[in-house]
Design a protein around this motif. Structure first.
Motif, short mmCIF file in Angstrom:
data_model
loop_
_atom_site.label_atom_id
_atom_site.label_comp_id
_atom_site.label_asym_id
_atom_site.label_seq_id
_atom_site.Cartn_x
_atom_site.Cartn_y
_atom_site.Cartn_z
N ARG A 43 0.85 -1.18 0.00
CA ARG A 43 0.00 0.00 0.00
C ARG A 43 0.88 1.24 0.00
O ARG A 43 1.85 1.31 0.77
CB ARG A 43 -0.86 -0.02 1.26
CG ARG A 43 -1.87 1.09 1.34
CD ARG A 43 -2.71 0.89 2.58
NE ARG A 43 -1.87 1.02 3.75
CZ ARG A 43 -2.04 1.94 4.69
NH1 ARG A 43 -3.03 2.78 4.60
NH2 ARG A 43 -1.25 2.00 5.72
N PRO A 44 0.60 2.23 -0.83
CA PRO A 44 1.45 3.42 -0.85
C PRO A 44 1.29 4.21 0.45
O PRO A 44 0.19 4.34 0.97
CB PRO A 44 0.94 4.23 -2.05
CG PRO A 44 -0.44 3.75 -2.28
CD PRO A 44 -0.47 2.31 -1.83
N ASN A 45 2.41 4.70 0.93
CA ASN A 45 2.40 5.44 2.20
C ASN A 45 2.75 6.88 1.86
O ASN A 45 3.91 7.23 1.70
CB ASN A 45 3.41 4.83 3.16
CG ASN A 45 3.25 5.37 4.55
OD1 ASN A 45 2.32 6.12 4.83
ND2 ASN A 45 4.14 4.99 5.42
N TYR A 46 1.73 7.71 1.73
CA TYR A 46 1.96 9.09 1.33
C TYR A 46 2.41 9.97 2.48
O TYR A 46 3.20 10.87 2.31
CB TYR A 46 0.68 9.67 0.71
CG TYR A 46 0.27 8.94 -0.53
CD1 TYR A 46 1.04 9.01 -1.69
CD2 TYR A 46 -0.85 8.14 -0.54
CE1 TYR A 46 0.68 8.33 -2.83
CE2 TYR A 46 -1.22 7.46 -1.68
CZ TYR A 46 -0.46 7.56 -2.82
OH TYR A 46 -0.81 6.89 -3.95
N LYS A 47 1.90 9.72 3.65
CA LYS A 47 2.27 10.53 4.80
C LYS A 47 3.21 9.75 5.69
O LYS A 47 2.97 8.58 5.98
CB LYS A 47 1.02 10.92 5.61
CG LYS A 47 0.22 12.01 4.95
CD LYS A 47 -0.79 12.55 5.91
CE LYS A 47 -1.51 13.71 5.29
NZ LYS A 47 -2.50 14.28 6.18
N ARG A 48 4.25 10.41 6.13
CA ARG A 48 5.20 9.78 7.02
C ARG A 48 4.60 9.69 8.41
O ARG A 48 3.90 10.60 8.83
CB ARG A 48 6.46 10.63 7.05
CG ARG A 48 7.64 9.92 7.63
CD ARG A 48 8.89 10.73 7.42
NE ARG A 48 9.90 10.23 8.33
CZ ARG A 48 10.84 10.94 8.87
NH1 ARG A 48 10.95 12.20 8.58
NH2 ARG A 48 11.70 10.42 9.69
#
Length: 100
Positions: A43-48
């Motif tokens: 799953r893409p992790n856009y927010k750290r």
């Protein structure tokens, strides 16, 4: 109440058409060759991840506010306030002789 009725209706429909319910289970990939058709994509992790920093700090209670105010007042009294508007200048130091 509604959940129980819904659950009851679902089981009732499964009893009426067991072939359709079993066909849905059979369509899932069971072997390695079938499961390789759908590789797992992360799953893409856009927010750290920022820890628990998104929670808002709560306002101090009455006693904590009083203690913080007393501490600030003590700190203010301990350090003298700087003199405002006063500019002190040393005497000029020159090498020329004075004229008498």
């Amino acid at each position: 109440m509604y959940k129980i009725v819904l659950l009851f209706l679902c089981t009732l429909f499964m009893l009426f058409e067991p072939d359709a319910a079993q066909a849905a289970e059979a369509s899932l990939p069971t072997t390695e060759a079938e499961s390789s058709l759908y590789p797992k994509v992360p799953r893409p992790n856009y927010k750290r991840y920022r820890g628990n920093s998104r929670t808002k700090k709560k306002k101090f209670g009455y006693f904590r506010r009083r203690a913080a105010r007393r501490k600030a007042m003590r700190k203010r009294r301990a350090t003298p306030a700087p003199r405002k508007g006063v500019i002190s200048v040393d005497e000029p130091k020159g090498t020329m002789p004075k004229n008498n």
